[in-house]
Structures are given as C-alpha cells and as structure tokens.
Design an enzyme around this catalytic site. Structure first.
Site, short mmCIF file in Angstrom:
data_model
loop_
_atom_site.label_atom_id
_atom_site.label_comp_id
_atom_site.label_asym_id
_atom_site.label_seq_id
_atom_site.Cartn_x
_atom_site.Cartn_y
_atom_site.Cartn_z
N ASP A 87 0.80 -1.23 0.00
CA ASP A 87 0.00 0.00 0.00
C ASP A 87 0.83 1.27 0.00
O ASP A 87 0.43 2.28 -0.54
CB ASP A 87 -0.94 0.01 1.21
CG ASP A 87 -0.17 0.08 2.53
OD1 ASP A 87 0.76 -0.73 2.72
OD2 ASP A 87 -0.48 0.96 3.35
N GLU A 479 5.52 9.82 3.42
CA GLU A 479 5.19 8.47 2.93
C GLU A 479 4.28 8.54 1.70
O GLU A 479 3.27 9.24 1.72
CB GLU A 479 4.51 7.65 4.04
CG GLU A 479 4.30 6.19 3.65
CD GLU A 479 3.86 5.29 4.81
OE1 GLU A 479 3.42 5.83 5.84
OE2 GLU A 479 3.98 4.06 4.67
#
Ligand code: NAG
Ligand code: NAG
Length: 501
Positions: A87, A479
């Site tokens: 992910d 991120e």
C-alpha cells in the site's frame, strides 16, 4: 583541452544565460506547466506502481532497483495470493486500500484514458497487476474473500526491503461467519470498474472480472457487517473502516450497474440508496468513505439520461462541489495559505488528488448536457471546477510556497528521503546480502538521501502552513501511498490534453 579564451567566452555565455533565466524566473509569477510537463508527470505517476509491486516481476520492469518478493504469499494457507501491491512504505498487502486504488485507476482510464496517448497500455498494466491479485483473493474459496497478507504491527517493527521480508505473512479473510461488506463491496467496485477498462482490449478478461464482481458483491450484500468488527486488531487502526460498510455497498452496486447495465442493480440502488447513505453529505472521498464518489458517479445517469431516480445524487454532488468552492454559501473546505486543500496532517495529499479527480470528472459530466452546479442561487460552470482542479495539480507539481514538487523524480526539487523501506535501503541488485529487520534502521539513520528513486511517488505532503520536512521518519508527510497516486493519474491525463497558453 579548451583554450583559455574559449572557456572564458563559454563562461560569459553561461553567465548571460543564467542571468536571463534568473530574470525570466522572477518575472514569472506562477509556474506554467505545459502539456508535455503533465504528460511526463502522467507517465511517472503510473510508473510509481511498479515500485509497489509484490510477486514475481516481469522482464520489462522499469523500476529496476526492485526484485521479486512475497513469492509464497498464501502458501501456508494453501491459497495462491502472490502479486498485488504494497500500500505504501511498508510491506503489507491491505485489501481495502488496494481495491480502492484499483477502482480509481480504472475510473481514471474510463474518464481520461483517451488523453493518455502512449501511457494507456501502462495504465492498463498497472490495473491488471492488481485485478489479477483481486481475482485470486475473490474467487478461490466460495463465500470467502482474502483481504490481507502480512501483519501490520510486526511488519512495521522492521525496516526491511520487501525482497528480504521475514515477518509473518499471515493471511486474513472475511467470510459468511466473519463478514466484511466494506472490503468485499470495494473489491466488487474495483473488479466491475476494471471490467469496463478491458471491454475492448481483452473481452474474455473483462467478462471474468465482471462475473467475479457480481459474485463478490452478492457475498458482501448477503453477509452484512464491517471488516473492522470481524478483524478489528488486524485492520485497525491501519485501514479501519470508520465509515462502515454502507457507503461501499452503494458504491459497489453503482459500479456493477455501470459495468453490467443490469437493471436489478438500478433497482437495488433505488430501493436501498436512502438506507445506504444517499442522503448524507460527506466532503472527503477516500479509501474509507465512498459517498462523494458515488454521488458524482450516479449524477452521470441523471445528466445523460435524465433518469429521475438519480436526481437525488446530482443534488448531493452539487452540495459536495459547492462545499469546495470559495465564495459559495455552502463553502466549507479549508485551504493552506499557499492554496492546497487541507484536511489533516497525515497523508493530506490523498484528499487533494481524490478531490481533484472528482472535480474534473464532474466537469466532464456537466459538459455532456450543458449542466451546471447549483450552489444556492448561483450556478457554477465546469470551468470553475477545472480551474480549482488545476490549482491543486500545479501545487503538487511545484507551484507552491516551497517551490518543490511533491512527486518524486519530477521537477528540480522533490522529496529525497521518503518513508519507504524499499526506496531507502540499498537495492537488492547492489547489495544482495540480506538486510535484517533491525539492521535496516542503521541505514535509515545514516542521513543520506534514499538510494533508490521511487519515480512518480506522491508523498503525504505539506502541513497546513505549506511547510514540508523531507524527513524519512516523518511518515505523515513523507510516505507515499497507492491511493494518493491513483486518482492523480486521471487528473494528469486530463491536463496533458489541454492546450497550454
Ligand atoms: C441481473 O442481475 C441479477 C442479480 O445478480 C441476476 O439474478 C440476473 O440474472 C441478471 N440479469 C441478467 C439479464 O443478467
Ligand atoms: C515553517 O518551517 C520553517 C522552517 O522549518 C519554520 O521556521 C517556520 O516557523 C515554519 N512555519 C510554520 C508556520 O510552522
């Protein structure tokens, strides 16, 4: 060796050139990206997905620093769950965000694929990498959907390349006994939307996807419940379904209706819509909350066919859009001083890219029949929506107070220390010896930029003051995630096809 006089005149030329560039830079008040710039960003935004691949990599892999990983995922449970995407900056395969990413990649192709030029095939490949996995997860065992490989708490304690992974690859599923209508109906949406992407290019695959979508939706609807109840300690707080499962049931039915044209799904929407959130206004479209996306998607039925059943969705889509446009009575959104939409400190750009995509998609639908957005007594044209969307895209690409791009590998300045295990550790090809769970943190603390450039990754992004710290430990800002990129693919395709002034 050049003579002294030549190098002196060369130096003078460079200086002149530099001064000219410098002055023109100062005259220029905003960045002006060209169609080529948007096309380049489009290419990179799709390339990013190669860096997130799990499974056996093909020989034409372009993010060459990656290697094979997760090759025995599922085997200890006697199921084949090899493939799919990680992910974000870790090595877990989470079903809910993976399915949502896939739905949005597919929707990007459906709306803006005709503007993708040489990137259409890469976009289809990025979708297929996921749908191949989702098919395995959905059809292997009846009334069962595999929804996660890897255990997040244990994975997050290690700083390891996916190629070295040695944390437990536990497999989690939802079933008739432990329902998960949210993750199952999102998986149905992903499979149905993707079936439309492959209608012409691979009709056999397309039918297979639609059939799987119908089956998994039926499972989601028959055994109702949220996967956050069934698998609480596993999926929460990571991808806990805070909005519950109703929004996904309506969204999944809408995509199957669109993909199959079967009226029983339209009847489902009509008779269940009110119970499943059709009347709620919600302002942020995400892997958790599908309500704004469903409103926009179903508005098309109203705008195109004037189907009265869907008028409700057009009204709520208007409310949603009005909430984003400064100056309208319903305006609610928050923007940073530099002009980007702001919802929260962690991974804020996911809301920017999803909102941008909905603005452009709605603008396209309005354009189908000369419709407009009603905000109280005023009417907004599609141009207003496109203008707001462009400001958000340009901000991400570098037109912002920090004058930096938030897409890795795009522009002169971009994040160099992203919170991403594979990107921050030496490539398996450079350093074949295993780097263990704890030893990875040693590299992490060296303070040098990530050795592997995860080209195309869009990071979480700046704070509410437009500040950004390019720091690997600042995962809230640094991120990347697949669902940040997916809707941006469509938005970039749109702008790459606009004439630039
Ligand atoms: C339409 O969908 C319903 C529910 O899945 C199914 O029972 C029916 O056979 C479908 N109709 C057609 C024409 O495929
Ligand atoms: C933004 O970051 C700069 C540099 O770190 C700092 O000096 C400034 O106070 C920050 N501004 C806000 C509003 O946080």
């Amino acid at each position: 060796m050049a003579s002294t006089s030549t190098s002196t005149s060369t130096t003078t030329l460079y200086l002149l050139h530099f001064l000219l560039m410098f002055s023109s830079f100062h005259c220029q008040l905003t960045f002006a990206f060209t169609s080529q710039d948007y096309h380049e960003a489009l290419e990179k935004s799709i390339l990013f997905f190669e860096g997130q691949r799990s499974g056996k990599l093909p020989s034409n892999q372009k993010q060459t620093w990656r290697g094979d990983s997760g090759l025995s995922d599922g085997s200890s449970y006697h199921v084949d769950l090899v493939g799919g995407y990680y992910d974000a900056g870790d090595n877990v395969k989470f079903g809910l965000p993976m399915a949502f990413t896939t739905t949005l990649l597919a929707w990007s192709v459906l709306e803006f694929g005709s503007s993708m030029q040489d990137q259409i095939e890469n976009a289809r490949t990025a979708i297929r990498w996921s749908t191949d996995y989702l098919l395995k997860a959905a059809v292997t065992t009846p009334d069962t959907l595999y929804v996660q490989v890897g255990e997040a708490n244990m994975d997050h304690k290690c700083w390891e390349r996916p190629e070295d992974m040695d944390t437990p690859r536990n497999v989690y599923k939802v079933s008739d006994q432990n329902p998960g209508s949210d993750v199952a109906a999102e998986t149905a949406a992903a499979l149905a939307a993707s079936s439309l992407v492959f209608t012409d290019s691979d009709p056999t695959y397309s039918s297979k996807l639609l059939q799987a979508a119908i089956n998994v939706f039926d499972f989601a609807n028959r055994y109702r419940g949220s996967y956050s109840d069934s698998l609480k300690s596993i999926v929460c707080p990571f991808y806990c379904s805070y909005s519950g499962y109703k929004d996904e049931l309506l969204w999944g039915a809408s995509w199957i209706y669109k993909a199959s044209g079967n009226n029983s799904y339209m009847e489902f929407i009509e008779s269940n819509g009110h119970l499943l959130g059709a009347d709620d206004d919600s302002n942020f479209f995400s892997w958790d909350d599908k309500r704004p996306g469903t409103k926009i998607l179903l508005s098309k039925e109203f705008l195109e066919k004037n189907s009265e059943e869907f008028q409700l969705y057009k009204a709520h889509a208007d409310n949603y859009i009005c909430s984003l446009i400064p100056g309208t009575p319903a305006f609610q959104a928050q923007f940073t001083p530099g002009g980007v939409l702001y919802k929260q400190s962690a991974s804020n750009l996911q809301f920017v890219t999803s909102t941008t995509f909905l603005l452009l998609t709605y603008a396209k639908y309005l354009n189908l029949n000369g419709g407009a957005v009603s905000c109280g007594t005023s009417k907004l044209t599609e141009q207003k929506l496109i203008k707001l969307a462009k400001s958000q895209v340009d901000y991400i690409l570098g037109d912002n107070p920090k004058k930096m791009s938030y897409m890795v590998g795009f522009g002169e300045r971009y994040p160099k220390n992203i919170h991403h295990r594979g990107s921050s550790l030496p490539s398996i090809h450079e350093h074949p010896q295993k780097i263990s769970c704890n030893y990875g943190y040693h590299y992490n603390s060296l303070g040098s930029p990530n050795p592997n450039v995860l080209v195309g990754a869009i990071v979480g992004g700046p704070d509410k003051h437009d500040n950004f710290s390019d720091d690997r430990n600042n995962y809230q800002q640094s991120e990347p995630a697949t669902y940040i990129n997916a809707p941006f693919v469509g938005a970039l395709a749109f702008f790459s096809a606009q004439p630039t002034s």
